[in-house]
Design a protein around this motif. Structure first.
Motif, short mmCIF file in Angstrom:
data_model
loop_
_atom_site.label_atom_id
_atom_site.label_comp_id
_atom_site.label_asym_id
_atom_site.label_seq_id
_atom_site.Cartn_x
_atom_site.Cartn_y
_atom_site.Cartn_z
N LEU A 95 -10.99 24.35 6.76
CA LEU A 95 -10.27 25.39 7.49
C LEU A 95 -8.77 25.27 7.21
O LEU A 95 -8.05 26.26 7.24
N VAL A 96 -8.32 24.05 6.99
CA VAL A 96 -6.93 23.78 6.62
C VAL A 96 -6.97 22.79 5.47
O VAL A 96 -7.74 21.83 5.49
N HIS A 97 -6.14 23.04 4.49
CA HIS A 97 -6.06 22.15 3.32
C HIS A 97 -4.60 21.77 3.12
O HIS A 97 -3.71 22.63 3.19
N GLU A 98 -4.36 20.50 2.87
CA GLU A 98 -3.00 20.01 2.64
C GLU A 98 -2.27 20.90 1.63
O GLU A 98 -2.82 21.27 0.60
N GLY A 99 -1.04 21.26 1.97
CA GLY A 99 -0.21 22.08 1.10
C GLY A 99 -0.29 23.57 1.37
O GLY A 99 0.59 24.33 0.96
N ASP A 100 -1.32 24.00 2.07
CA ASP A 100 -1.49 25.42 2.39
C ASP A 100 -0.71 25.79 3.65
O ASP A 100 -0.40 24.94 4.48
N GLU A 101 -0.45 27.07 3.79
CA GLU A 101 0.14 27.59 5.02
C GLU A 101 -0.87 27.41 6.15
O GLU A 101 -2.07 27.64 5.97
#
Length: 189
Positions: A37-43
């Protein structure tokens, strides 16, 4: 959306009309095992309310070691909160461990909900306060207890998670090796 309403009404009551307005701020997303759902580096666009499934919030240090900050199950909120509230790129990951569903809320939606519905401001403040208390309790436990005590506390607080989460993740969360976790598990039988 019924689950969302039940969750909100654990803290505040809302009329049908109020809930019709509140629910427009949320989108429901089905999530598959191993999906991020969230990935390092993404908004970081959303805060998530877990409707179903189990998730882990973690980061990977400069040596490539994974550190689990939080597990999330039904009715728990999660995201990379630094990225979400500061509107920065993620430094953490949120991964689904078991197929499920989440209610997604943007920061703009959260702020608008809190300003338009004072009941929701109270709701979010209560959830944030409870989350902060849980975080402090977790830090104190990590700093001042033995691995055995951490395992026993985790087992007491989350007996359902022990059987649903791979042991390697429980070990990471507790800050122990997989082998140590096996010994701790054997000692409690």
């Amino acid at each position: 959306m019924n689950r969302l309403r039940e969750h909100i009404e654990e803290i505040i009551s809302v009329t049908d009309e109020e809930f019709d307005d509140i629910k427009t701020f949320f989108t429901i997303k089905n999530v598959r095992k191993n999906q991020f759902l969230v990935h390092e580096g993404d908004e970081v666009k959303f805060e998530f309310l877990t409707l179903d499934g189990i998730y882990k919030v973690f980061y990977i240090d400069e040596n490539g070691k994974e550190h689990i900050l939080q597990f999330a199950k039904k009715d728990w909120w999660m995201t990379d909160y630094i990225g979400f509230f500061k509107q920065k790129n993620a430094t953490m990951f949120v991964e689904c461990l078991q197929d499920g569903a989440v209610a997604c809320l943007t920061l703009e939606g959260r702020e608008k909900l809190a300003s338009e519905f004072h009941k929701m401001e109270y709701f979010f403040r209560t959830k944030l306060t409870n989350g902060y208390i849980a975080l402090q309790q977790r830090i104190i436990l990590l700093l001042s207890s033995t691995p055995q005590q951490r395992y026993e506390e985790f087992s007491k607080l989350y007996p359902d998670l022990i059987s649903q989460i791979p042991k390697k993740y429980v070990a990471e969360y507790l800050g122990v090796s997989r082998e140590t976790l096996s010994r701790l598990y054997s000692n409690t039988k």
